[in-house]
Every structure is written in C-alpha cells, then in structure tokens.
Scaffold this motif. Structure first.
Motif, mmCIF file in Angstrom:
data_model
loop_
_atom_site.group_PDB
_atom_site.id
_atom_site.type_symbol
_atom_site.label_atom_id
_atom_site.label_comp_id
_atom_site.label_asym_id
_atom_site.label_seq_id
_atom_site.Cartn_x
_atom_site.Cartn_y
_atom_site.Cartn_z
ATOM 1 N N GLU A 132 49.758 -6.506 -11.969
ATOM 2 C CA GLU A 132 48.738 -5.460 -11.856
ATOM 3 C C GLU A 132 47.349 -6.069 -11.685
ATOM 4 O OE1 GLU A 132 47.249 -1.489 -14.329
ATOM 5 O OE2 GLU A 132 49.270 -2.304 -14.635
ATOM 6 N N ASP A 133 47.092 -7.154 -12.408
ATOM 7 C CA ASP A 133 45.797 -7.819 -12.265
ATOM 8 C C ASP A 133 45.641 -8.418 -10.876
ATOM 9 O OD1 ASP A 133 43.290 -8.898 -13.551
ATOM 10 O OD2 ASP A 133 44.226 -10.791 -12.943
ATOM 11 N N GLY A 134 46.740 -8.889 -10.284
ATOM 12 C CA GLY A 134 46.667 -9.396 -8.914
ATOM 13 C C GLY A 134 46.254 -8.312 -7.942
ATOM 14 N N PHE A 135 46.857 -7.139 -8.069
ATOM 15 C CA PHE A 135 46.462 -6.020 -7.216
ATOM 16 C C PHE A 135 45.012 -5.617 -7.496
ATOM 17 C CE2 PHE A 135 51.127 -4.921 -6.786
ATOM 18 C CZ PHE A 135 51.171 -5.131 -5.422
ATOM 19 N N LEU A 136 44.626 -5.621 -8.776
ATOM 20 C CA LEU A 136 43.256 -5.267 -9.135
ATOM 21 C C LEU A 136 42.257 -6.208 -8.478
ATOM 22 C CD1 LEU A 136 41.437 -3.443 -10.948
ATOM 23 C CD2 LEU A 136 41.658 -5.194 -12.714
ATOM 24 N N GLN A 137 42.534 -7.503 -8.560
ATOM 25 C CA GLN A 137 41.629 -8.470 -7.930
ATOM 26 C C GLN A 137 41.563 -8.255 -6.420
ATOM 27 O OE1 GLN A 137 41.776 -12.666 -9.138
ATOM 28 N NE2 GLN A 137 43.197 -12.083 -10.772
ATOM 29 N N GLY A 138 42.712 -7.954 -5.816
ATOM 30 C CA GLY A 138 42.728 -7.724 -4.377
ATOM 31 C C GLY A 138 41.908 -6.513 -3.982
ATOM 32 N N LEU A 139 42.048 -5.428 -4.720
ATOM 33 C CA LEU A 139 41.297 -4.207 -4.398
ATOM 34 C C LEU A 139 39.805 -4.399 -4.661
ATOM 35 C CD1 LEU A 139 43.747 -1.522 -5.832
ATOM 36 C CD2 LEU A 139 43.370 -2.111 -3.431
ATOM 37 N N GLU A 140 39.460 -5.105 -5.727
ATOM 38 C CA GLU A 140 38.037 -5.391 -5.977
ATOM 39 C C GLU A 140 37.458 -6.239 -4.847
ATOM 40 O OE1 GLU A 140 38.226 -7.175 -9.814
ATOM 41 O OE2 GLU A 140 37.892 -5.281 -10.877
ATOM 42 N N HIS A 141 38.255 -7.158 -4.338
ATOM 43 C CA HIS A 141 37.814 -7.974 -3.208
ATOM 44 C C HIS A 141 37.614 -7.102 -1.970
ATOM 45 C CE1 HIS A 141 37.282 -11.464 -0.700
ATOM 46 N NE2 HIS A 141 38.374 -11.222 -0.003
ATOM 47 N N ALA A 142 38.507 -6.130 -1.777
ATOM 48 C CA ALA A 142 38.366 -5.215 -0.640
ATOM 49 C C ALA A 142 37.077 -4.412 -0.738
ATOM 50 C CB ALA A 142 39.575 -4.280 -0.573
ATOM 51 N N VAL A 143 36.702 -4.012 -1.947
ATOM 52 C CA VAL A 143 35.438 -3.295 -2.140
ATOM 53 C C VAL A 143 34.266 -4.225 -1.854
ATOM 54 C CG1 VAL A 143 33.961 -2.161 -3.841
ATOM 55 C CG2 VAL A 143 36.415 -1.652 -3.794
ATOM 56 N N GLN A 144 34.326 -5.435 -2.367
ATOM 57 C CA GLN A 144 33.226 -6.382 -2.205
ATOM 58 C C GLN A 144 32.967 -6.723 -0.743
ATOM 59 O OE1 GLN A 144 34.478 -9.650 -4.661
ATOM 60 N NE2 GLN A 144 34.174 -8.518 -6.578
ATOM 61 N N GLN A 145 34.028 -6.762 0.060
ATOM 62 C CA GLN A 145 33.829 -7.117 1.465
ATOM 63 C C GLN A 145 33.691 -5.886 2.366
ATOM 64 O OE1 GLN A 145 37.102 -9.557 2.703
ATOM 65 N NE2 GLN A 145 38.605 -7.913 2.669
ATOM 66 N N GLY A 146 33.531 -4.707 1.758
ATOM 67 C CA GLY A 146 33.263 -3.498 2.519
ATOM 68 C C GLY A 146 34.467 -2.851 3.164
ATOM 69 N N GLU A 147 35.653 -3.260 2.755
ATOM 70 C CA GLU A 147 36.870 -2.678 3.320
ATOM 71 C C GLU A 147 37.190 -1.340 2.666
ATOM 72 O OE1 GLU A 147 41.593 -3.945 3.873
ATOM 73 O OE2 GLU A 147 40.172 -5.305 2.902
ATOM 74 N N LEU A 148 36.853 -1.187 1.396
ATOM 75 C CA LEU A 148 37.038 0.043 0.645
ATOM 76 C C LEU A 148 35.699 0.458 0.051
ATOM 77 C CD1 LEU A 148 40.383 -0.645 -1.269
ATOM 78 C CD2 LEU A 148 40.045 0.998 0.595
ATOM 79 N N PRO A 149 35.511 1.757 -0.185
ATOM 80 C CA PRO A 149 34.216 2.227 -0.694
ATOM 81 C C PRO A 149 34.004 1.866 -2.159
ATOM 82 C CG PRO A 149 35.761 4.046 -0.583
ATOM 83 C CD PRO A 149 36.437 2.872 0.074
ATOM 84 N N GLU A 150 32.756 1.668 -2.518
ATOM 85 C CA GLU A 150 32.415 1.493 -3.919
ATOM 86 C C GLU A 150 32.724 2.794 -4.667
ATOM 87 O OE1 GLU A 150 28.405 0.233 -4.353
ATOM 88 O OE2 GLU A 150 28.653 -1.577 -3.145
ATOM 89 N N GLY A 151 33.160 2.661 -5.892
ATOM 90 C CA GLY A 151 33.480 3.839 -6.676
ATOM 91 C C GLY A 151 34.936 4.239 -6.609
ATOM 92 N N ILE A 152 35.720 3.629 -5.712
ATOM 93 C CA ILE A 152 37.143 3.943 -5.661
ATOM 94 C C ILE A 152 37.801 3.476 -6.961
ATOM 95 C CG2 ILE A 152 37.822 1.759 -4.566
ATOM 96 C CD1 ILE A 152 39.864 3.366 -2.925
ATOM 97 N N ASP A 153 38.812 4.180 -7.400
ATOM 98 C CA ASP A 153 39.480 3.862 -8.659
ATOM 99 C C ASP A 153 40.399 2.649 -8.450
ATOM 100 O OD1 ASP A 153 40.726 3.781 -11.087
ATOM 101 O OD2 ASP A 153 41.647 5.765 -10.960
ATOM 102 N N VAL A 154 39.827 1.466 -8.581
ATOM 103 C CA VAL A 154 40.621 0.260 -8.336
ATOM 104 C C VAL A 154 41.686 0.067 -9.419
ATOM 105 C CG1 VAL A 154 38.901 -0.966 -6.946
ATOM 106 C CG2 VAL A 154 38.818 -1.148 -9.434
ATOM 107 N N ALA A 155 41.363 0.415 -10.665
ATOM 108 C CA ALA A 155 42.334 0.245 -11.743
ATOM 109 C C ALA A 155 43.528 1.175 -11.553
ATOM 110 C CB ALA A 155 41.677 0.494 -13.104
ATOM 111 N N GLY A 156 43.255 2.444 -11.224
ATOM 112 C CA GLY A 156 44.337 3.394 -11.003
ATOM 113 C C GLY A 156 45.191 3.014 -9.815
ATOM 114 N N ASN A 157 44.550 2.547 -8.747
ATOM 115 C CA ASN A 157 45.307 2.149 -7.564
ATOM 116 C C ASN A 157 46.096 0.863 -7.798
ATOM 117 O OD1 ASN A 157 44.894 3.913 -5.047
ATOM 118 N ND2 ASN A 157 42.821 3.789 -5.893
ATOM 119 N N ALA A 158 45.574 -0.042 -8.602
ATOM 120 C CA ALA A 158 46.323 -1.254 -8.937
ATOM 121 C C ALA A 158 47.583 -0.891 -9.714
ATOM 122 C CB ALA A 158 45.449 -2.203 -9.746
ATOM 123 N N ALA A 159 47.467 0.062 -10.633
ATOM 124 C CA ALA A 159 48.643 0.514 -11.381
ATOM 125 C C ALA A 159 49.638 1.193 -10.443
ATOM 126 C CB ALA A 159 48.225 1.460 -12.499
#
Length: 204
Positions: A132-159
């Motif tokens: 789950e932490d691997g997915f969380l890090q990946g989604l946070e990286h996607a937000v940081q590089q502008g692939e996903l919007p800020e404010g998206i529920d990265v924790a919920g999506n990682a789960a």
C-alpha cells in the motif's frame, strides 16, 4: 564450522519461498523442504527452528523481493498511471502463461493460515503495508509531477489499488482465462484516469 558455512541460508529461504508459494504451508512438509534443498531435516531445524520458522523467513523474503519492488517501479521516470496498469496486467499475463497459476503468496497464506496464527498475521500485515505504501508513493509522485491533481485522495486510492491487486491474485487462480479480467482492471482504474484527464484539460 559455522552455520553459515554449512548452510546457505539465503538460498534455503529463497527455495523455501518458492515451494510454499506453489504448494502452500499445509501442503509442504519439512521432509519435502529438506529433500528439495538436499539437506537433512535436522539441519533445517538447526538453522530455522522448525517449518513454521522457515515459513516466516520465506514471508519476509517475499516482502523484500516482491513487495518492496513496487515503489521503485512507480517512482521511475515517466508517467505513473500507465505503469500501475502495466503491473496489474502483468500479473494477468503471468497467470495466463502458467499451467497452474499460483497467485500471490500473501493472499494464499491469508486464506490458509488465518485466523489462528498471530506471527503469520503480523508478517502478512507488514507485507500489505509495504504494498500500500508503494502505491501511495507512486500516486504522490504522480501528483508532484502534475499527472494527477493536487487534493486527490492518494491514501484512499492506494488502498483501492492494494485491494485490486490482491483480488486479482485470487481470481487468476480460478479463472481459466485470466486475460479476460483486463476490462475489469481498466474499469477499476477509470477513476484515476478520469482525474488525470480532467486535470490535463485546460479550463474553458
């Protein structure tokens, strides 16, 4: 002569992980392990205590060799969401190529050994936390590089992605055509893809 000189423990754990993964805990005897490793059962007991002790080491090895590889794969250069999809579909492709798909050691063990084995439960919880932490890090990286919007529920999506991955690992053992599940993967990932597209579309 030291124990490490008389027994390559890393090799034994790697091999035991593959045997437990294929046969399950109950389906694997200490005699099976000793024979396949070319060792006397007493040597295994000396090194690992008993079959249960070796099994816990095998789960730890699965954590380190399989689960911990997720975060680096998603943090590599490039877009994250296509890599998440590729990882999911890679499990389907692997199952389609196996004569008898063996799924995931963690999912298999959860169905076989729980409840009733606290030590195994702790190992499984740790592995799932790493995934789950691997997915969380990946989604946070996607937000940081502008692939996903800020404010998206990265924790919920990682789960959600963790549940999807584990569910797939169970289904591939039952479905005679694992690749049939590809549209289901795309449907599960549709929410993330829609968020990406909305974020990428310039305002009217």
């Amino acid at each position: 002569m030291s124990r490490l000189q008389t027994l390559d423990e890393a090799r034994a754990v790697d091999h035991a992980m593959e045997i437990f993964w294929t046969k399950g805990y109950d389906g694997t005897s200490l005699a099976d392990l000793a024979r396949d490793l070319g060792l006397a059962p007493g040597r295994l007991n000396l090194a690992f205590g008993d079959k249960h002790g070796l099994f816990l080491r095998a789960l730890e090895r699965y954590r380190d060799s399989q689960a911990r590889s997720l975060a680096p794969a998603l943090l590599a250069e490039g877009l994250v969401l296509p890599r998440i999809r590729a990882i999911m579909l890679g499990y389907l492709q692997l199952a389609a190529e196996e004569a008898e798909p063996r799924g995931c050691l963690i999912a298999n063990t959860a169905g076989e050994a729980l409840p009733g084995d606290p030590a195994v439960a702790d190992c499984l919880a740790e592995v799932m936390s790493v995934v789950e932490d691997g997915f969380l890090q990946g989604l946070e990286h996607a937000v940081q590089q502008g692939e996903l919007p800020e404010g998206i529920d990265v924790a919920g999506n990682a789960a959600m992605l963790t549940m999807l991955l584990q569910g797939l690992q169970v289904l591939v053992k039952l479905d005679p055509d694992p690749l049939r599940l590809t549209p289901a993967v795309d449907a599960a990932l549709a929410g993330l893809d829609a968020a990406r597209l909305r974020w990428a579309r310039p305002p009217a």
